[in-house]
Scaffold this active site. Structure first.
Site: not given
Length: 452
Positions: A44-45
Site C-alpha cells: 500500500k506504500d
C-alpha cells in the site's frame, strides 16, 4: 554515493522470491512478489504515495492540510510515510477487527486513529467510511482520500507493480494471484500484464462474507453474502470503483482458517513472515492447482508483513480460541517444551561402561545407537543396569551392540499425542523425530508427562 533523498524514494522495486515447500503439490513454478520490502512493509506504500502526489498536483491536498482516510492499516501507513516527509496531519478511521499492532504503528507515525465498529453497514454513520467522510467535511483544509474509489490507487500499480513483475519474470508470467480488497492491486497490475500478454490469467482471492465472487460471476450484489469474517485486508461489503471486474478472470474464496494456517506455514517453511491475506492468496492458489500446467509461472502478490499480526495469527492462544489450531498437542509442541533438546547417540562399538557414563552425565534414561547419521538400535537405562549387575567386572567392557534393542521409531513432528501413544510403550519408551531444518530430537515418556 547511492543515497536516497527521503524514505519515499525507497518505495517499489521489491524482490521476487520463489516458493518451494508450501507449493510442493503444484506442477509449476510459483514466485512471490515480496512487498514487505517497501519502507512501510506493505504494497500500500505504492498507492499511498501516488494518491498524495496526484492530490497535490490538482489542488485537492494543500500545504499544511490534513489527510483523512478509512483504512485497515496498511494504506494508512503509506499515507503516513508521505505525511511525515511532506508535513501533513493524518487522521485515520479503522475497524475494530483490525490487529492492535496496526493501530499502534499508525500512532507511532504520528497519526490520529479512530476505531469504528465492524458489524455495521457502510452507510451507518458509525462505519469507518462514514466517519472519514464526515470528518473531511468538518475539518478545514482536509481531504478524504477514499482509497476504494480513488483511481490513483490502481494507477499506481499499473505504473509500478505491473511493469516490475513483467521485467522480473522476463515476460514469462502466466498467472497472477492476489487478495482483493480495494481492488487497486489486482486491477492496475492485471491491466498492465494483460496489455503485454492477453493470455495472462488474473485470479483474485476473496473471503467468505464478501460480495466479490458472486458479483463477478452473476452481476448480482447479494447482501445475503455479507456477514462478519476474521481475515484482514481482503473482501468487501461494497463494490469499490477500483475493482475492474473485466480484468479479473476468476475469484477464489478462502476460509479464515485456511488463510491463517497458510500464513504460519509460509513463516515456518519458507522463512517469509507475512500478513493474513498472504496466507489466503497461497491457500487460494493451492485450491486452484488443477488449473495449472508444468510450463506455467505463477506470481503471488502479497500485501503486508506478519509483524502486524503477532497478537493474532502468530499467537497460538488466539488461533486455538477460534479453532484454527488443533487443541491437541503435537510432537513439535513437545520439542518446544524440552529444556535440553540435545540429541546424543552412542556407537554400537562403544563399551557398556561408556554408555553408562554418558547416560549419567546427561541424565538420559534411553539413548539411540547410531552409526554416523543412521540409527541402528537403542539402549534403555534398565537394560544397562541389569546387564552390569549380572557381571559387573566383565560386562562393563562389552560393547553396546550386545545389549541394544531395535531402533526407536521415527515419527513426524506433526503427529498428535494420541497418535504418539501408539508408539510409546513399556518396551519402547521413546521416539525420534526430525524438524524441518533437519535437526533430530529424542522424545521420551518423560517429555510427554512434562507437557501434560
Amino acid at each position: 554515493m547511492d543515497i536516497k533523498n527521503n524514505i519515499l524514494e525507497t518505495i517499489g522495486n521489491t524482490p521476487m522470491v520463489e516458493l518451494h515447500k508450501v507449493v510442493a503439490g503444484l506442477p509449476c513454478r510459483v514466485v512471490m512478489k515480496v512487498e514487505t520490502f517497501n519502507p512501510g512493509h506493505s504494497i500500500k506504500d505504492r498507492m499511498g504515495l501516488k494518491m498524495v502526489l496526484d492530490a497535490e498536483a490538482d489542488g485537492r491536498l494543500k500545504p499544511g492540510g490534513t489527510i483523512i482516510e478509512c483504512t485497515s492499516g496498511n494504506t494508512g501507513m503509506g499515507l503516513a510515510l508521505a505525511a511525515c516527509v511532506k508535513g501533513y496531519r493524518c487522521i485515520f478511521t479503522t475497524s475494530d477487527k483490525q490487529s492492535k499492532e496496526k493501530f499502534d504503528i499508525l500512532r507511532a507515525m504520528g497519526a490520529e486513529v479512530i476505531v469504528c465498529p465492524t458489524n455495521v453497514t457502510p452507510e451507518d454513520p458509525r462505519s469507518y467510511y462514514s466517519v472519514a467522510e464526515r470528518l473531511s467535511k468538518e475539518i478545514p483544509n482536509s481531504y478524504w482520500f477514499n482509497q476504494y474509489d480513488n483511481l490513483s490507487n490502481r494507477q499506481a500499480h499499473y505504473e509500478s507493480t505491473g511493469p516490475e513483475i513483467w521485467k522480473q519474470t522476463d515476460g514469462k508470467v502466466t498467472h497472477m494471484i492476489v487478495g482483493v480488497g480495494t481492488g487497486g492491486t489486482i486491477s492496475g497490475t492485471g491491466r498492465y500484464l494483460k496489455e503485454q500478454n492477453p493470455e495472462v490469467k488474473i485470479w483474485g482471492v476473496d473471503t467468505y462474507g464478501s460480495v466479490f465472487k458472486k458479483y463477478h460471476e452473476t452481476g448480482e450484489f447479494d447482501e445475503k453474502e455479507i456477514y462478519p469474517y476474521i481475515t484482514e485486508g481482503i473482501g468487501e461489503d461494497i463494490l469499490p470503483k477500483n475493482v475492474d471486474f473485466s480484468i479479473i478472470d476468476h475469484f477464489e474464496k478462502v476460509t479464515d482458517k485456511d488463510g491463517a494456517v497458510m500464513a504460519r506455514r509460509l513463516a515456518q517453511e519458507e522463512g517469509l513472515l507475512l500478513g493474513y491475506s498472504a496466507g489466503s492468496a497461497v491457500a487460494g492458489l493451492l485450491q486452484m492447482k488443477d488449473e495449472l500446467k508444468p510450463d506455467d509461472l505463477v506470481v503471488v502478490v502479497i500485501h503486508d508483513h506478519g509483524s502486524r499480526y503477532v497478537g493474532k495469527i502468530y499467537n497460538d492462544d488466539w488461533m486455538r480460541e477460534r479453532g484454527f489450531l488443533d487443541t491437541e498437542l503435537r510432537v513439535n509442541d513437545l520439542i518446544a517444551l524440552k529444556k535440553d533438546a540435545a540429541f546424543a547417540g552412542i556407537e554400537p562399538s562403544a563399551s557398556v561402561r561408556e554408555a553408562l557414563k554418558m547416560m549419567k552425565e546427561h541424565a538420559f534414561s534411553q539413548m539411540p545407537v547410531v552409526e554416523g547419521e543412521k540409527s541402528v538400535g537403542s539402549i534403555i537405562e534398565t537394560d544397562v543396569l541389569n546387564f552390569l549387575l549380572a557381571n559387573p567386572m566383565d560386562n562393563a567392557e562389552k560393547t553396546v551392540k550386545e545389549i541394544m534393542r531395535e531402533p526407536f521409531p521415527e515419527v513426524s513432528t506433526e503427529m498428535t499425542l494420541s497418535e504418539l501413544g501408539k508408539h510409546i510403550t513399556k518396551e519402547n519408551p521413546a521416539v525420534v523425530t526430525t524438524d524441518r531444518s533437519g535437526r533430530k530430537y529424542l522424545v521420551s515418556q518423560y517429555d510427554i508427562l512434562q507437557a501434560i
